[in-house]
Scaffold this active site. Sequence first.
Site, PDB file in Angstrom:
ATOM      1  N   GLY A 223      90.821  29.752  37.025  1.00 40.04           N
ATOM      2  CA  GLY A 223      91.006  30.257  35.548  1.00 40.04           C
ATOM      3  C   GLY A 223      92.356  30.385  35.194  1.00 40.04           C
ATOM      4  O   GLY A 223      93.367  29.843  35.953  1.00 40.04           O
ATOM      5  N   THR A 225      96.063  32.132  34.542  1.00 39.97           N
ATOM      6  CA  THR A 225      96.913  32.752  35.804  1.00 39.97           C
ATOM      7  C   THR A 225      97.033  34.243  35.648  1.00 39.97           C
ATOM      8  O   THR A 225      96.834  34.852  36.410  1.00 39.97           O
ATOM      9  CB  THR A 225      98.525  32.428  35.614  1.00 39.97           C
ATOM     10  OG1 THR A 225      98.339  30.739  36.075  1.00 39.97           O
ATOM     11  CG2 THR A 225      99.399  33.174  36.362  1.00 39.97           C
ATOM     12  N   THR A 227      94.653  36.219  34.540  1.00 45.33           N
ATOM     13  CA  THR A 227      93.318  36.720  34.995  1.00 45.33           C
ATOM     14  C   THR A 227      93.331  36.571  36.394  1.00 45.33           C
ATOM     15  O   THR A 227      92.806  37.629  37.131  1.00 45.33           O
ATOM     16  CB  THR A 227      92.231  35.808  34.515  1.00 45.33           C
ATOM     17  OG1 THR A 227      92.119  35.357  33.007  1.00 45.33           O
ATOM     18  CG2 THR A 227      90.679  36.730  34.800  1.00 45.33           C
ATOM     19  N   GLY A 228      93.881  35.503  36.924  1.00 44.94           N
ATOM     20  CA  GLY A 228      94.022  35.620  38.405  1.00 44.94           C
ATOM     21  C   GLY A 228      94.981  36.912  39.147  1.00 44.94           C
ATOM     22  O   GLY A 228      94.319  37.158  40.191  1.00 44.94           O
ATOM     23  N   GLU A 245      92.563  29.129  41.730  1.00 45.45           N
ATOM     24  CA  GLU A 245      93.150  28.025  41.027  1.00 45.45           C
ATOM     25  C   GLU A 245      93.584  28.337  39.585  1.00 45.45           C
ATOM     26  O   GLU A 245      92.514  28.599  39.036  1.00 45.45           O
ATOM     27  CB  GLU A 245      92.049  27.075  41.235  1.00 45.45           C
ATOM     28  CG  GLU A 245      91.702  26.411  42.639  1.00 45.45           C
ATOM     29  CD  GLU A 245      92.669  25.513  43.417  1.00 45.45           C
ATOM     30  OE1 GLU A 245      93.667  25.098  42.630  1.00 45.45           O
ATOM     31  OE2 GLU A 245      92.417  25.267  44.397  1.00 45.45           O
ATOM     32  N   CYS A 279      93.456  21.885  33.434  1.00 43.42           N
ATOM     33  CA  CYS A 279      94.562  22.349  33.798  1.00 43.42           C
ATOM     34  C   CYS A 279      95.713  21.307  34.425  1.00 43.42           C
ATOM     35  O   CYS A 279      96.872  21.565  34.366  1.00 43.42           O
ATOM     36  CB  CYS A 279      93.916  23.170  35.417  1.00 43.42           C
ATOM     37  SG  CYS A 279      93.376  21.860  36.439  1.00 43.42           S
TER      38      CYS A 279
HETATM   39  P1  NAD Z   1      89.738  32.765  32.142  1.00 45.19           P
HETATM   40  O1  NAD Z   1      90.645  33.186  33.072  1.00 45.19           O
HETATM   41  O2  NAD Z   1      89.588  33.335  30.941  1.00 45.19           O
HETATM   42  O3  NAD Z   1      88.219  32.870  32.766  1.00 45.19           O
HETATM   43  C1  NAD Z   1      87.736  32.143  33.877  1.00 45.19           C
HETATM   44  C2  NAD Z   1      86.752  32.776  34.387  1.00 45.19           C
HETATM   45  O4  NAD Z   1      87.059  34.375  34.792  1.00 45.19           O
HETATM   46  C3  NAD Z   1      85.402  33.070  33.408  1.00 45.19           C
HETATM   47  O5  NAD Z   1      84.331  32.940  34.169  1.00 45.19           O
HETATM   48  C4  NAD Z   1      85.828  34.488  32.941  1.00 45.19           C
HETATM   49  O6  NAD Z   1      84.541  35.121  32.522  1.00 45.19           O
HETATM   50  C5  NAD Z   1      86.233  35.267  34.013  1.00 45.19           C
HETATM   51  N1  NAD Z   1      86.841  36.469  33.988  1.00 45.19           N
HETATM   52  C6  NAD Z   1      87.660  37.031  32.927  1.00 45.19           C
HETATM   53  N2  NAD Z   1      88.268  37.844  33.027  1.00 45.19           N
HETATM   54  C7  NAD Z   1      88.173  38.357  34.258  1.00 45.19           C
HETATM   55  C8  NAD Z   1      88.560  39.368  35.254  1.00 45.19           C
HETATM   56  N3  NAD Z   1      89.269  40.159  34.775  1.00 45.19           N
HETATM   57  N4  NAD Z   1      87.901  39.582  36.349  1.00 45.19           N
HETATM   58  C9  NAD Z   1      87.176  38.523  36.878  1.00 45.19           C
HETATM   59  N5  NAD Z   1      86.799  37.672  36.014  1.00 45.19           N
HETATM   60  C10 NAD Z   1      87.181  37.481  35.068  1.00 45.19           C
HETATM   61  O7  NAD Z   1      90.142  31.338  31.973  1.00 45.19           O
HETATM   62  P2  NAD Z   1      89.337  30.159  31.294  1.00 45.19           P
HETATM   63  O8  NAD Z   1      89.983  29.995  29.511  1.00 45.19           O
HETATM   64  O9  NAD Z   1      87.897  29.977  31.099  1.00 45.19           O
HETATM   65  O10 NAD Z   1      89.892  28.547  31.796  1.00 45.19           O
HETATM   66  C11 NAD Z   1      91.189  28.157  31.464  1.00 45.19           C
HETATM   67  C12 NAD Z   1      92.306  28.643  32.376  1.00 45.19           C
HETATM   68  O11 NAD Z   1      91.899  27.935  33.655  1.00 45.19           O
HETATM   69  C13 NAD Z   1      93.726  27.668  32.073  1.00 45.19           C
HETATM   70  O12 NAD Z   1      94.575  28.456  32.279  1.00 45.19           O
HETATM   71  C14 NAD Z   1      93.534  26.466  32.980  1.00 45.19           C
HETATM   72  O13 NAD Z   1      94.764  26.113  33.282  1.00 45.19           O
HETATM   73  C15 NAD Z   1      92.731  27.181  34.226  1.00 45.19           C
HETATM   74  N6  NAD Z   1      92.111  26.021  34.909  1.00 45.19           N
HETATM   75  C16 NAD Z   1      92.745  25.864  36.261  1.00 45.19           C
HETATM   76  C17 NAD Z   1      92.195  25.101  37.197  1.00 45.19           C
HETATM   77  C18 NAD Z   1      92.951  24.787  38.473  1.00 45.19           C
HETATM   78  O14 NAD Z   1      92.084  24.285  39.384  1.00 45.19           O
HETATM   79  N7  NAD Z   1      93.951  25.435  38.872  1.00 45.19           N
HETATM   80  C19 NAD Z   1      91.096  24.188  36.733  1.00 45.19           C
HETATM   81  C20 NAD Z   1      90.461  24.451  35.499  1.00 45.19           C
HETATM   82  C21 NAD Z   1      91.301  25.584  34.626  1.00 45.19           C
END
Ligand code: NAD
Length: 477
Positions: A223, A225, A227-228, A245, A279
């Site tokens: 997800g 950065t 959130t990570g 990731e 991504c």
């Molecule tokens: P996001 O971070 O908003 O959500 C991802 C997941 O995290 C969802 O399931 C969400 O419900 C959960 N989440 C949200 N807040 C949380 C928290 N505080 N604690 C734990 N879980 C939480 O991301 P998104 O909008 O779904 O995806 C888009 C992002 O993902 C972009 O930045 C993209 O670049 C990245 N991405 C990275 C890769 C990679 O392999 N590096 C692949 C695909 C997408």
Amino acid sequence: MSVFSSPYTMTIDGKSVVADRQFEAFNPATKAVLASVPDASKDQLDAAVAAARKAFENWRNAPLSQRQAAVASIGQAIAQSAEELMALLTAEQGKPRAGAEWEILGSAYWCEQMAKQSLPEEVVEDSANRRVVTRFSPLGVVGAITPWNFPVLLAIWKVAPALIAGNTMVLKPSPFTPLCTLRLGQLCQEFLPPGVLNVVSGGDDLGRWMTAHPGIDKIAFTGHTDTGKHVMRSAADNLKRLTLELGGNDPAIVLPDVDAKRVAPELFWGAFQNNAQFCNSIKRLYIHEDVYDAVRDELVSFAKTMKTGNGADADTALGPIQNQPQFNKVLEFIENSRLNGHTFALGGDVDTNAAGWFVPVTLIDNPPEDSLIVQEEPFGPILPLLKWRVEADVIRRANDTRYGLGASVWGKDLDAVQRIGAQLDAGTVWLNEIHQYSPNQAFGGHKQSGIGCENSLHGMMEYTNWHTITLNKVWNE
Ligand code: NAD
């Protein structure tokens, strides 16, 4: 009854489970409600973690061949249900048929290939006096959290290695794209012991409960950065293992010797695959000044032949933005470029009254390097084209970002292509190709694009502890 005609349910301890509360999943091409989805309670998460913990005791000791066969069966189940899954993926995610095929058939292929992988123990020493081996033992219960752009493939990238390594799992899809993942959980129960793979649905709070849960040993997260960073902080309490990731701002560098007509379609798809909700999309396109105008014009001509629309229509090349908040975010990028007087080589006019969340392909003609569209990932079909002249300078600009996920270099001079590629700070650098992935190829981000990797034995190792065992053979002599 086929799972495809039954309601959407979670899978906990091998059983289909509903919840007291529901939320809605939408079709982004029509904004219509697609389905009601269970919103897991904290007690239900606890039940899923407890089921995974109980299942772990047998699963970790099951023969490797049984765990590999189970992952191969997941692949076969996906392949057998491919038509339904592809239609559902297009409906919930928005991607057209070609993208749905890539993701669903790719997921089946990944399971088939990863089912051949294993982590044999390493014999470090086997002398007259001593035997030392390092084994890779499973961690326990893995919490997997996935985003909405590739909901099935990115789940499989976690499920397959985690299960083969002997872990059990609680998997949570994005609340924007829960449907295919819930179906996957239902399909798998035919051949997985109860509790080995639990699928729960809910909002971001459910993700937070997972990252803080004392019964979860590792979080595999894909997800944003930002959130990570929350995940990492929250996971610290019981020192959960992490694979993160995260986001990217991938540069592509185009050398002066390219044939503009030939390279333009490849650059277009490198940037706009999955409607740029990727991504690894090209997010900054650095074109040498000698070919800048020619490449820009070819890109504009090619883009004009691509239809944006409902992914369910056969002639659609690019689907909608997947959800309303993301749509609003992409509009902010376009508005920011307009306010700053950037030149639009193409696009920029969004019909906010359209049936779905559609944004036309938008190309920004050589905006300043410090503009928002160059500095941050829009995660939508808006791409800055940037001019360069001096090799050292373009390498510096390409690397001048907090991200380091992917990068690409394009040119006929293979020495130059390789020389530049070797200096790009990114987990994957593609030379004269892009978006080439493999179950045997490590994939991960440098800098704030992530920690650790997925795929390959390096990725599988992240689901294990080193377990070094030494034997003094002559102690009793
Ligand atoms: P996001 O971070 O908003 O959500 C991802 C997941 O995290 C969802 O399931 C969400 O419900 C959960 N989440 C949200 N807040 C949380 C928290 N505080 N604690 C734990 N879980 C939480 O991301 P998104 O909008 O779904 O995806 C888009 C992002 O993902 C972009 O930045 C993209 O670049 C990245 N991405 C990275 C890769 C990679 O392999 N590096 C692949 C695909 C997408």
